[in-house]
Design a protein around this motif. Sequence first.
Motif, PDB file in Angstrom:
ATOM      1  N   GLY A 117       0.836  -1.189   0.000  1.00 41.13           N
ATOM      2  CA  GLY A 117       0.000   0.000   0.000  1.00 41.13           C
ATOM      3  C   GLY A 117       0.873   1.242   0.000  1.00 41.13           C
ATOM      4  O   GLY A 117       2.020   1.219  -0.441  1.00 41.13           O
ATOM      5  N   ALA A 118       0.353   2.315   0.554  1.00 42.18           N
ATOM      6  CA  ALA A 118       1.048   3.599   0.517  1.00 42.18           C
ATOM      7  C   ALA A 118       2.052   3.774   1.654  1.00 42.18           C
ATOM      8  O   ALA A 118       2.745   4.778   1.700  1.00 42.18           O
ATOM      9  CB  ALA A 118       0.027   4.732   0.562  1.00 42.18           C
ATOM     10  N   SER A 119       2.128   2.820   2.566  1.00 39.06           N
ATOM     11  CA  SER A 119       3.049   2.961   3.692  1.00 39.06           C
ATOM     12  C   SER A 119       3.706   1.620   3.991  1.00 39.06           C
ATOM     13  O   SER A 119       3.436   0.626   3.336  1.00 39.06           O
ATOM     14  CB  SER A 119       2.296   3.478   4.918  1.00 39.06           C
ATOM     15  N   SER A 120       4.541   1.604   4.999  1.00 43.09           N
ATOM     16  CA  SER A 120       5.239   0.362   5.335  1.00 43.09           C
ATOM     17  C   SER A 120       4.406  -0.490   6.283  1.00 43.09           C
ATOM     18  O   SER A 120       3.419  -0.041   6.850  1.00 43.09           O
ATOM     19  CB  SER A 120       6.608   0.673   5.939  1.00 43.09           C
ATOM     20  N   SER A 121       4.821  -1.738   6.426  1.00 44.28           N
ATOM     21  CA  SER A 121       4.167  -2.702   7.307  1.00 44.28           C
ATOM     22  C   SER A 121       5.219  -3.297   8.225  1.00 44.28           C
ATOM     23  O   SER A 121       6.393  -3.358   7.865  1.00 44.28           O
ATOM     24  CB  SER A 121       3.535  -3.839   6.490  1.00 44.28           C
ATOM     25  N   ILE A 122       4.794  -3.764   9.386  1.00 42.68           N
ATOM     26  CA  ILE A 122       5.715  -4.447  10.287  1.00 42.68           C
ATOM     27  C   ILE A 122       5.082  -5.741  10.770  1.00 42.68           C
ATOM     28  O   ILE A 122       3.881  -5.804  11.012  1.00 42.68           O
ATOM     29  CB  ILE A 122       6.119  -3.567  11.491  1.00 42.68           C
ATOM     30  N   ASN A 123       5.909  -6.761  10.836  1.00 47.89           N
ATOM     31  CA  ASN A 123       5.553  -8.024  11.472  1.00 47.89           C
ATOM     32  C   ASN A 123       6.625  -8.260  12.518  1.00 47.89           C
ATOM     33  O   ASN A 123       7.812  -8.277  12.196  1.00 47.89           O
ATOM     34  CB  ASN A 123       5.500  -9.164  10.461  1.00 47.89           C
ATOM     35  N   ALA A 124       6.207  -8.403  13.765  1.00 52.95           N
ATOM     36  CA  ALA A 124       7.162  -8.502  14.866  1.00 52.95           C
ATOM     37  C   ALA A 124       6.713  -9.533  15.878  1.00 52.95           C
ATOM     38  O   ALA A 124       5.545  -9.925  15.914  1.00 52.95           O
ATOM     39  CB  ALA A 124       7.322  -7.139  15.541  1.00 52.95           C
ATOM     40  N   TYR A 125       7.657  -9.941  16.706  1.00 55.56           N
ATOM     41  CA  TYR A 125       7.385 -10.876  17.794  1.00 55.56           C
ATOM     42  C   TYR A 125       7.886 -10.250  19.082  1.00 55.56           C
ATOM     43  O   TYR A 125       8.975  -9.674  19.109  1.00 55.56           O
ATOM     44  CB  TYR A 125       8.090 -12.222  17.560  1.00 55.56           C
ATOM     45  N   THR A 126       7.101 -10.349  20.136  1.00 54.89           N
ATOM     46  CA  THR A 126       7.489  -9.845  21.449  1.00 54.89           C
ATOM     47  C   THR A 126       7.549 -11.014  22.415  1.00 54.89           C
ATOM     48  O   THR A 126       6.618 -11.814  22.479  1.00 54.89           O
ATOM     49  CB  THR A 126       6.477  -8.802  21.963  1.00 54.89           C
ATOM     50  N   PHE A 127       8.641 -11.089  23.167  1.00 54.47           N
ATOM     51  CA  PHE A 127       8.751 -12.116  24.199  1.00 54.47           C
ATOM     52  C   PHE A 127       7.876 -11.706  25.381  1.00 54.47           C
ATOM     53  O   PHE A 127       8.165 -10.739  26.069  1.00 54.47           O
ATOM     54  CB  PHE A 127      10.199 -12.282  24.656  1.00 54.47           C
ATOM     55  N   ASP A 128       6.797 -12.461  25.607  1.00 52.12           N
ATOM     56  CA  ASP A 128       5.857 -12.179  26.693  1.00 52.12           C
ATOM     57  C   ASP A 128       5.930 -13.207  27.819  1.00 52.12           C
ATOM     58  O   ASP A 128       5.523 -12.909  28.937  1.00 52.12           O
ATOM     59  CB  ASP A 128       4.415 -12.158  26.166  1.00 52.12           C
ATOM     60  N   THR A 129       6.375 -14.422  27.512  1.00 52.44           N
ATOM     61  CA  THR A 129       6.388 -15.474  28.519  1.00 52.44           C
ATOM     62  C   THR A 129       7.745 -16.180  28.526  1.00 52.44           C
ATOM     63  O   THR A 129       8.494 -16.119  27.543  1.00 52.44           O
ATOM     64  CB  THR A 129       5.307 -16.536  28.238  1.00 52.44           C
ATOM     65  N   LYS A 130       8.025 -16.883  29.608  1.00 49.64           N
ATOM     66  CA  LYS A 130       9.283 -17.613  29.734  1.00 49.64           C
ATOM     67  C   LYS A 130       9.419 -18.666  28.624  1.00 49.64           C
ATOM     68  O   LYS A 130      10.504 -18.865  28.074  1.00 49.64           O
ATOM     69  CB  LYS A 130       9.375 -18.263  31.113  1.00 49.64           C
ATOM     70  N   GLU A 131       8.309 -19.325  28.280  1.00 54.23           N
ATOM     71  CA  GLU A 131       8.347 -20.351  27.233  1.00 54.23           C
ATOM     72  C   GLU A 131       8.871 -19.808  25.908  1.00 54.23           C
ATOM     73  O   GLU A 131       9.537 -20.519  25.152  1.00 54.23           O
ATOM     74  CB  GLU A 131       6.940 -20.937  27.033  1.00 54.23           C
TER      75      GLU A 131
END
Length: 175
Positions: A117-131
Amino acid sequence: MLRSVLALLLVSGPALAETAQYDPDRFEVTQGVFCEVPSSGRIEAPGTVAGHIELFAESPEFEWLTNVVPAVNGLSFGVKTEALDGMVYDGVVLTLTHPQFAESGATAQSYVTMLGGASSSINAYTFDTKEELATGTWSFTATRNGDILYSALFEVVPPEAAPEIASACGGLPIS
């Protein structure tokens, strides 16, 4: 937990050619790491361990342009893309592969998103748990109709292997 934003302002930076593969005539791709930012909502994603992905209201800035990620709760890493032709790529399957999670046994997660589209996109992962703090090689791969749009590798390491990043996000005490 997987996070995504669909329409963002462009954040430029050098692509890490040795760890990301993509067509430079179609996309600009940047890999990086940032401290967790609040999400603005969520959508169902049954192919993920959490069963949903979190959404960003606006694009987080990469604080480090690297593919080395310390395993620290609250740390995020991912891939920003911009479609150079302005085309909207819908029906994109984002697949994240990673070392096996101890509790769930998961080694891959996926969800459907869009890029471009007209702008950028992000796909990210955040560490939320010990697993989720599984060290080793993680990969993000975006495909559409069997065509790989991009593939990017990250190396998740123990916090002491990247102390400057780990301590910046509260993962290691600063001495």
